[in-house]
Scaffold this motif. Sequence first.
Motif, PDB file in Angstrom:
ATOM      1  N   UNK A   1     -30.360 -39.884  44.390  1.00  0.00           N
ATOM      2  CA  UNK A   1     -30.634 -40.893  43.381  1.00  0.00           C
ATOM      3  C   UNK A   1     -29.942 -42.178  43.781  1.00  0.00           C
ATOM      4  N   UNK A   2     -29.983 -43.137  42.930  1.00  0.00           N
ATOM      5  CA  UNK A   2     -29.329 -44.402  43.199  1.00  0.00           C
ATOM      6  C   UNK A   2     -29.827 -45.465  42.255  1.00  0.00           C
ATOM      7  N   UNK A   3     -29.763 -46.694  42.693  1.00  0.00           N
ATOM      8  CA  UNK A   3     -30.165 -47.820  41.853  1.00  0.00           C
ATOM      9  C   UNK A   3     -31.664 -48.040  41.911  1.00  0.00           C
ATOM     10  N   UNK A   4     -32.222 -48.432  40.769  1.00  0.00           N
ATOM     11  CA  UNK A   4     -33.628 -48.812  40.697  1.00  0.00           C
ATOM     12  C   UNK A   4     -33.763 -50.339  40.786  1.00  0.00           C
ATOM     13  N   UNK A   5     -32.673 -51.042  40.574  1.00  0.00           N
ATOM     14  CA  UNK A   5     -32.641 -52.509  40.631  1.00  0.00           C
ATOM     15  C   UNK A   5     -31.689 -52.933  41.737  1.00  0.00           C
ATOM     16  N   UNK A   6     -31.728 -54.208  42.085  1.00  0.00           N
ATOM     17  CA  UNK A   6     -30.867 -54.727  43.145  1.00  0.00           C
ATOM     18  C   UNK A   6     -29.387 -54.532  42.819  1.00  0.00           C
ATOM     19  N   UNK A   7     -28.616 -54.127  43.828  1.00  0.00           N
ATOM     20  CA  UNK A   7     -27.173 -53.968  43.668  1.00  0.00           C
ATOM     21  C   UNK A   7     -26.540 -55.353  43.655  1.00  0.00           C
ATOM     22  N   UNK A   8     -25.686 -55.589  42.648  1.00  0.00           N
ATOM     23  CA  UNK A   8     -25.069 -56.914  42.517  1.00  0.00           C
ATOM     24  C   UNK A   8     -23.608 -56.926  42.960  1.00  0.00           C
TER      25      UNK A   8
END
Length: 159
Positions: free
Chosen positions: A74-81
């Motif tokens: 799994x992980x982020x669905x949006x850009x990592x900030x």
Amino acid sequence: MLTVSADKSAKVWDITEGNNGKVKKTLTCAGSGGVEDMLVGCLWLNDYLVTVSLGGTISIFLASDLDKAPTAFSGHMKNVSSLTILRSNPRVLLSSSYDGLIVKWIQGIGYSGKLHRKENSQIKCFAAVEEEIVTSGFDNKVNVCLLYTSPSPRDLSTS
């Protein structure tokens, strides 16, 4: 044949020559039980059965051993900030995306879980100090969260 459903299960079917199907095995993936665990895609490739949930978790089952727990990614669905390393344990990294999600990663292992916060505001940047996480959001608010140090830390509480 492999099918998935919004009931959060995958089914392996035996299809007879008369085009009748019988469920051979029902597979379930670990999760919180929420909407994000609904299965929306699948693939059977050689000895691997792959399912994808609405929340972006990919689970890989072995067709030759359907009783074995799946490997999940799994992980982020949006850009990592932003990204930070826990000073108390340098093998642990935390990443955040602007949608408010914080993900824990362990060096050499990879994805270790999503950290849930009481406030789900968007995150601009954050830092981890000792057992606390300080977040700054697009709403110009700063939140201090306590990182629990249980064997599988997944929850954050606002203090």
